[in-house]
Enzyme design. Structure first.
Site, PDB file in Angstrom:
ATOM      1  N   VAL A   1       3.596  -6.191   2.902  1.00  0.00           N
ATOM      2  CA  VAL A   1       3.781  -4.955   3.634  1.00  0.00           C
ATOM      3  C   VAL A   1       2.555  -4.285   3.973  1.00  0.00           C
ATOM      4  O   VAL A   1       2.605  -3.205   4.652  1.00  0.00           O
ATOM      5  CB  VAL A   1       5.127  -4.418   3.491  1.00  0.00           C
ATOM      6  CG1 VAL A   1       6.145  -5.293   3.602  1.00  0.00           C
ATOM      7  CG2 VAL A   1       5.052  -3.861   2.067  1.00  0.00           C
TER       8      VAL A   1
ATOM      9  N   ASP B   1       6.678   1.650   2.045  1.00  0.00           N
ATOM     10  CA  ASP B   1       6.596   0.735   1.036  1.00  0.00           C
ATOM     11  C   ASP B   1       7.426   1.025  -0.034  1.00  0.00           C
ATOM     12  O   ASP B   1       8.037   0.289  -0.874  1.00  0.00           O
ATOM     13  CB  ASP B   1       5.374   0.305   0.527  1.00  0.00           C
ATOM     14  CG  ASP B   1       4.454  -0.354   1.802  1.00  0.00           C
ATOM     15  OD1 ASP B   1       4.719   0.027   2.854  1.00  0.00           O
ATOM     16  OD2 ASP B   1       3.291  -0.478   1.518  1.00  0.00           O
TER      17      ASP B   1
ATOM     18  N   ASP C   1       0.751  -1.181   0.058  1.00  0.00           N
ATOM     19  CA  ASP C   1       0.136   0.017  -0.007  1.00  0.00           C
ATOM     20  C   ASP C   1       1.087   1.188   0.213  1.00  0.00           C
ATOM     21  O   ASP C   1       0.912   1.828   0.941  1.00  0.00           O
ATOM     22  CB  ASP C   1      -1.031  -0.131   1.365  1.00  0.00           C
ATOM     23  CG  ASP C   1      -0.221   0.117   2.718  1.00  0.00           C
ATOM     24  OD1 ASP C   1       0.848  -0.303   2.683  1.00  0.00           O
ATOM     25  OD2 ASP C   1      -0.961   0.714   3.488  1.00  0.00           O
TER      26      ASP C   1
END
Length: 152
Positions: free
Chosen positions: A137, A15, A10
């Site tokens: 993640v 990330d 996301d």
């Protein structure tokens, strides 16, 4: 032989780091990146993912747009962090939001794949003969939907 990897993200700044590390690591073959709704909406996480890959010159890595919300209930009103309360860091005296709607990178000039992320997982993993690591993640919705489609 390089280790095959799929990232499920996301994409915000945290990330983005994972994407860059995986895409640029000599021992990894980043097969794909799947986006999912998380700290910001799906349209943002997908665009952010594309921006990161473009920024590091890895536009050959396919991006699959995933689920736009949770499977069971919509928790968006309580789940999303309000813009004015999002985490921030200070770098060289400048305040930087950790979960901005869009990363401060050039808008992407390439697009995500037409196949939804969960369908990609089923298609790719049922055909692949090698071990593939999945590093999720963000929320696990894409993987949950893939397991609903194909429990094996």
């Amino acid at each position: 032989m390089k280790r095959k990897l799929i990232l499920d993200v996301d994409t915000g700044s945290d990330d983005a780091c994972a994407i860059m590390l995986a895409a640029l690591h000599n021992d990894l073959d980043l097969v794909a990146v799947c986006s999912v709704s998380g700290n910001v909406p799906l349209e943002n996480t997908t665009e952010n993912t594309l921006r990161v890959l473009q920024h590091i010159g890895k536009t050959n890595i396919p991006v699959y747009k995933g689920c736009s919300g949770p499977m069971i209930r919509d928790v968006s009103s309580s789940y999303r962090v309000a813009a004015d309360t999002r985490a921030k860091v200070v770098v060289d005296g400048k305040e930087i939001g950790i979960h901005q709607d869009y990363l401060p990178l050039e808008e992407s000039r390439f697009s995500y794949q037409a196949t939804p992320a969960s369908v990609f997982y089923v298609d790719y993993l049922t055909k692949c003969k090698q071990k593939v690591d999945i590093v999720a993640v963000g929320p696990l919705t894409n993987l949950a939907v893939a397991l609903l489609i194909e429990p094996r």
